[in-house]
Every structure is written in structure tokens, then in C-alpha cells.
Design an enzyme around this catalytic site. Structure first.
Site, PDB file in Angstrom:
ATOM      1  N   GLU A  69      49.881  43.222  32.404  1.00  0.00           N
ATOM      2  CA  GLU A  69      50.783  44.380  32.276  1.00  0.00           C
ATOM      3  C   GLU A  69      52.193  44.107  32.797  1.00  0.00           C
ATOM      4  O   GLU A  69      53.120  44.861  32.529  1.00  0.00           O
ATOM      5  CB  GLU A  69      50.222  45.597  33.020  1.00  0.00           C
ATOM      6  CG  GLU A  69      49.010  46.220  32.365  1.00  0.00           C
ATOM      7  CD  GLU A  69      47.722  45.832  33.033  1.00  0.00           C
ATOM      8  OE1 GLU A  69      47.674  44.756  33.676  1.00  0.00           O
ATOM      9  OE2 GLU A  69      46.752  46.590  32.913  1.00  0.00           O
ATOM     10  N   THR A  98      43.464  45.899  29.086  1.00  0.00           N
ATOM     11  CA  THR A  98      44.743  46.203  28.439  1.00  0.00           C
ATOM     12  C   THR A  98      45.057  45.200  27.345  1.00  0.00           C
ATOM     13  O   THR A  98      45.475  45.569  26.244  1.00  0.00           O
ATOM     14  CB  THR A  98      45.880  46.142  29.486  1.00  0.00           C
ATOM     15  OG1 THR A  98      45.533  46.975  30.582  1.00  0.00           O
ATOM     16  CG2 THR A  98      47.203  46.591  28.892  1.00  0.00           C
ATOM     17  N   ARG A 162      49.022  53.301  29.067  1.00  0.00           N
ATOM     18  CA  ARG A 162      48.773  52.012  28.392  1.00  0.00           C
ATOM     19  C   ARG A 162      47.748  52.148  27.270  1.00  0.00           C
ATOM     20  O   ARG A 162      47.378  51.176  26.618  1.00  0.00           O
ATOM     21  CB  ARG A 162      48.234  50.985  29.404  1.00  0.00           C
ATOM     22  CG  ARG A 162      49.207  50.605  30.489  1.00  0.00           C
ATOM     23  CD  ARG A 162      48.481  49.983  31.660  1.00  0.00           C
ATOM     24  NE  ARG A 162      47.684  51.015  32.355  1.00  0.00           N
ATOM     25  CZ  ARG A 162      46.873  50.736  33.381  1.00  0.00           C
ATOM     26  NH1 ARG A 162      46.714  49.491  33.792  1.00  0.00           N
ATOM     27  NH2 ARG A 162      46.202  51.710  33.985  1.00  0.00           N
ATOM     28  N   HIS A 223      36.799  54.492  36.773  1.00  0.00           N
ATOM     29  CA  HIS A 223      37.985  54.765  37.610  1.00  0.00           C
ATOM     30  C   HIS A 223      38.034  56.237  38.010  1.00  0.00           C
ATOM     31  O   HIS A 223      39.105  56.765  38.305  1.00  0.00           O
ATOM     32  CB  HIS A 223      39.278  54.407  36.874  1.00  0.00           C
ATOM     33  CG  HIS A 223      39.324  53.059  36.250  1.00  0.00           C
ATOM     34  ND1 HIS A 223      38.848  51.932  36.851  1.00  0.00           N
ATOM     35  CD2 HIS A 223      39.795  52.659  35.034  1.00  0.00           C
ATOM     36  CE1 HIS A 223      39.017  50.888  36.060  1.00  0.00           C
ATOM     37  NE2 HIS A 223      39.574  51.297  34.946  1.00  0.00           N
ATOM     38  N   ASP A 284      35.658  46.288  38.906  1.00  0.00           N
ATOM     39  CA  ASP A 284      36.832  45.960  38.100  1.00  0.00           C
ATOM     40  C   ASP A 284      37.249  44.512  38.410  1.00  0.00           C
ATOM     41  O   ASP A 284      38.422  44.158  38.340  1.00  0.00           O
ATOM     42  CB  ASP A 284      37.983  46.911  38.359  1.00  0.00           C
ATOM     43  CG  ASP A 284      38.797  47.172  37.081  1.00  0.00           C
ATOM     44  OD1 ASP A 284      39.848  47.824  37.170  1.00  0.00           O
ATOM     45  OD2 ASP A 284      38.385  46.682  36.014  1.00  0.00           O
ATOM     46  N   SER A 288      43.245  43.489  36.535  1.00  0.00           N
ATOM     47  CA  SER A 288      44.452  43.708  37.337  1.00  0.00           C
ATOM     48  C   SER A 288      44.382  45.111  37.941  1.00  0.00           C
ATOM     49  O   SER A 288      43.827  46.026  37.334  1.00  0.00           O
ATOM     50  CB  SER A 288      45.706  43.595  36.461  1.00  0.00           C
ATOM     51  OG  SER A 288      45.667  44.596  35.457  1.00  0.00           O
TER      52      SER A 288
HETATM   53  C1  LIG Z   1      41.524  51.503  38.739  1.00  0.00           C
HETATM   54  C2  LIG Z   1      42.866  50.815  38.830  1.00  0.00           C
HETATM   55  C3  LIG Z   1      43.203  50.556  40.281  1.00  0.00           C
HETATM   56  C4  LIG Z   1      42.805  49.465  38.106  1.00  0.00           C
HETATM   57  C5  LIG Z   1      42.682  49.600  36.594  1.00  0.00           C
HETATM   58  N1  LIG Z   1      42.436  48.281  36.040  1.00  0.00           N
HETATM   59  C6  LIG Z   1      42.155  48.153  34.722  1.00  0.00           C
HETATM   60  O1  LIG Z   1      42.028  49.065  33.955  1.00  0.00           O
HETATM   61  C7  LIG Z   1      42.027  46.739  34.206  1.00  0.00           C
HETATM   62  C8  LIG Z   1      43.384  46.163  33.879  1.00  0.00           C
HETATM   63  N2  LIG Z   1      44.202  47.129  33.183  1.00  0.00           N
HETATM   64  C9  LIG Z   1      43.160  44.911  33.039  1.00  0.00           C
HETATM   65  O2  LIG Z   1      43.221  44.978  31.819  1.00  0.00           O
HETATM   66  O3  LIG Z   1      42.891  43.863  33.672  1.00  0.00           O
HETATM   67  C10 LIG Z   1      43.990  50.140  35.977  1.00  0.00           C
HETATM   68  O4  LIG Z   1      44.801  49.289  35.598  1.00  0.00           O
HETATM   69  O5  LIG Z   1      44.136  51.354  35.872  1.00  0.00           O
HETATM   70 ZN   LIG Z   2      40.294  50.213  33.438  1.00  0.00          ZN
HETATM   71 ZN   LIG Z   3      38.746  47.295  33.960  1.00  0.00          ZN
END
Ligand SMILES: CC(C)C[C@H](NC(=O)C[C@H](N)C(=O)O)C(=O)O
Ligand SMILES: [Zn+2]
Ligand SMILES: [Zn+2]
Length: 386
Positions: A69, A98, A162, A223, A284, A288
């Protein structure tokens, strides 16, 4: 054939001291099993002073890495199997996030097979954040029916800057496809929703259970302890029988200075509301954990760790929840979500165990599918891990 003797067994319910004899599944549990009674060799492990718990299930791990990201240099590293073993994770469900462009389902599948071949139980979600979902075969139903490791779709992003801003109908179609794919293949057929901080929360999920024929158990939002408002909505969803997944508290995020509502508080609150059976936690891992400013620009980004699952359970125990209750969020509850014969120390269940020091809850040994992956702190030989 192996036998673990003299352990204090949490099935998760504490059942006292007994012996467990197992192959890849649990064969028998009782006091004082005499290993010399059998006409074949039985390897004996003396677990005096140790607790024996079911192996932990982690429902949401970016096993091939995620992130991105903040640009290419923020793509996170892939999972090391030793991190799972050292932290008692014996079952992993892998996902894309993402970045569904440079991260592929083919790579996700190969990594899940790699983890399986080295000793874990693994499944994957087809899809990623975006709608229409990326698939192997061009169809969510076909992916779930034809690809053994595919157990559902995820993580499909909603209420997040996103996301692909999916319409209700697009989401409904994905859930419908997951349900029928699951029915045809005898799998859970769930949709793991990435729920962002957006004000729409899980409104779509309430609309599905209110206005359609689809049973609630196909909807699996994660989440859900991201903030207190979303968690409250999650508890309401739980009162209707829904399962909600909370991202585990990451060890480095737990300084007292950062004391805001977190997953440990959420688990305790669910317990107080008699809704603990509707809660799972996930790491997770290798995903990220980005921080955004009010303009949506990444201002910080760390990586999730599979160590957060056991860390969170220990924190919950420190806050007074009995161990036999705290471990439910990573054993019988996710096993129910994914319809797996795991998560219990009972005859016929998979022989996935963790052996834990009674004093400090350190994980000492790990058994997965009947094999020791770590014995008294010593890991089995693992490829490329020295
Ligand atoms: C729950 C929060 C703290 C973390 C959460 N992570 C993801 O969704 C994974 C990330 N986007 C990836 O693709 O690696 C976020 O970004 O909201
Ligand atoms: Zn997520
Ligand atoms: Zn995730």
C-alpha cells in the site's frame, strides 16, 4: 504410533491428567496406557509438568506476503514455517490482500502445498480484496469445487478506502457462489470479509441475513476489533449466530502507551456477553498493518506476525480468563467455521497438539498430523531455515 504420557489435557475443557495415543489422528485417551502392551513399537513422550492443548488454527495469514500500500518497497515478506511451529500454529488458511496483481493465487496455492508438505494443515481462500474476485478457473464456484485447498473466498474488502467499492449485488453473488460451491464440495464455503474502518461497517452482511435465503454461517468478517464501534456491530452480528474474526494483538503494538481498545479487551467483552463461542482470532500474519493519515496516505506500515495468536491468548489469560476458555478462539471456534475435525483432544480428531510449560505458558513441543514438528524446543529440519 506415538503416546504422550502424563500431560494435563485441555480438550479445550480441562479434563485432568491422562495419556494420549495417536497416529495421524487421536486413537485413544485414558490414564496409564501401557505402551508395552502393544505388539508394535510406540514412541513415548513424557509430558510431566506440561499442558497438552489442541494445535492452534490461524484463519487468516498472508502466507505469500502482502502489503504494497506504500509502493513496491512495502511489499511484505512471505511466511516462514518455523514462525508457525514455534507459535503453536498447526493449521493455516492463506489469503491474498490489497495487492491481487503482483501476488497470485498460483503462488498462494504453491506456498500452501509447501507448508503442508513440511507438516502443517493448510487451506486457502480464492480471491483477494477486489470484486470481481481473482480466481483460478474464472469462477468462484468452480474454484471451491475443483481445487481441494480452496475453502472459501477472501479477503473481500468492504467499507475500506482500498476496496473496489463493491455493490451489494456483487457481494451477494460472491456469497451465493461460495455457498453452492461449498455445498457441492462438502466444504465450509465461507466468504472472509476484510472490514475496513468505513462507516458502512458490515451493513451488507445484515442486509444479506435479513433479505435473502442465505444462512449466516457463510459470512465471516475479519478485523472486527479494529475499533470499538465496529466491534459493537460485530457483537450484534454474533447475537444472530454469526462468527466474527478479530485480528490478534500484535506483540509490538501492545505498549501501555498505546492503550486503546484492542483485541484482548474485545475477547473479554465477548465473554462477558456470553458470545465467546462466536469469536475467532487471526494473526493477519505477513499482511501489512498500514497506518493512513486523514488524506489516506500511508504514514507507517508494519507486518503482522503469526506469533500474535498465542500472544493474545496469553494476554487474555493474564487478564483473568481461564485458559480452557481463552484457547476456544483458536481451536473449537475456527474448527467450527471451517468444518474441520480439529481443535479438540478427542478420539478421531486430527493429532494436532501443542505442549506448553505450565508455569510460563511457553510452547515447548508441537505435533501436527501425528508428527513432532518441534520437540522440547528443537525444530525438525526445515528447508532453507538454518
Ligand atoms: C487490521 C489492520 C491492522 C491490518 C489490515 N491488513 C490487511 O488487510 C492486509 C493488508 N492490506 C495486505 O494486503 O497485506 C488492514 O490493512 O486493514
Ligand atoms: Zn484485511
Ligand atoms: Zn489480511
Amino acid at each position: 504410533m506415538r503416546i504422550i504420557k502424563n500431560a494435563k489435557i485441555f480438550a479445550p475443557k480441562y479434563v485432568g491428567k491422562a495419556d494420549v495415543i495417536f497416529h495421524n489422528r487421536i486413537i485413544h485417551i485414558s490414564k496409564d496406557i501401557n505402551p508395552f502392551f502393544f505388539p508394535f513399537e510406540v514412541e513415548i513422550y513424557d509430558a510431566s509438568g506440561l499442558l497438552l492443548l489442541p494445535g492452534l488454527i490461524d484463519p487468516h495469514v498472508h502466507i505469500t506476503g502482502g502489503g504494497g500500500e506504500g509502493g513496491f518497497e512495502t511489499r511484505t515478506p512471505e511466511l516462514k514455517i518455523s514462525d508457525c511451529i514455534k507459535n503453536g500454529i498447526t493449521t493455516v488458511i492463506g489469503c491474498l490482500g490489497t495487492d491481487g496483481v503482483t501476488r497470485s493465487l498460483e503462488n498462494l496455492y504453491a506456498k500452501a502445498k509447501s507448508l503442508e508438505n513440511e507438516g502443517l494443515s493448510t487451506f486457502i481462500y480464492t480471491g483477494s480484496y477486489r470484486v470481481p474476485p481473482v480466481t483460478f478457473t474464472g469462477s468462484v464456484v468452480k474454484d471451491i469445487v475443483l481445487i481441494d485447498k480452496v475453502i472459501g473466498v477472501g479477503e473481500i474488502a468492504i467499507s475500506d478506502h482500498r476496496s473496489s467499492q463493491p455493490t451489494f449485488e456483487e457481494i451477494l453473488r460472491i456469497v451465493a457462489d461460495a455457498r453452492v460451491g461449498g455445498m457441492i464440495s462438502g466444504k465450509a464455503g465461507i466468504v472472509n470479509f476484510h472490514v475496513g474502518a468505513g462507516k458502512r461497517g458490515i451493513d451488507y452482511l445484515f442486509e444479506i441475513i435479513k433479505n435473502t435465503e442465505i444462512p449466516i454461517h457463510h459470512l465471516y468478517p475479519t478485523h472486527m476489533s479494529r475499533n470499538e464501534r465496529l466491534f459493537e456491530q460485530g457483537l450484534e452480528f454474533a447475537t444472530k449466530g454469526g462468527m466474527i474474526d478479530l485480528t490478534a494483538l500484535q506483540p509490538e503494538n501492545d505498549e501501555p502507551s498505546k492503550r486503546e481498545f484492542n483485541t484482548v479487551d474485545a475477547i473479554l467483552k465477548a465473554y462477558e456477553n456470553k458470545l465467546l463461542e462466536n469469536i475467532t482470532i487471526s494473526s493477519d500474519g505477513q499482511g501489512s498493518l498500514p497506518k493512513f493519515d486523514e488524506m489516506g496516505t500511508v504514514v507507517g506500515l508494519s507486518v503482522g506476525s503469526v506469533s500474535s495468536v498465542w500472544y493474545t491468548i496469553r494476554k487474555v489469560v493474564e487478564r483473568g480468563l481461564p485458559l480452557e476458555k481463552a484457547i476456544e478462539v483458536s481451536t473449537i471456534n475456527p474448527a467450527k467455521v471451517f468444518k474441520l475435525s480439529k481443535g479438540r483432544i478427542e478420539k478421531g480428531y486430527d493429532a494436532d497438539f501443542i505442549l506448553v510449560n505450565e508455569e510460563n505458558l511457553e510452547i515447548v513441543s508441537v505435533v501436527s498430523k501425528g508428527e513432532f514438528l518441534m520437540k522440547d524446543g528443537v525444530l525438525k529440519n526445515l528447508n532453507f531455515e538454518f
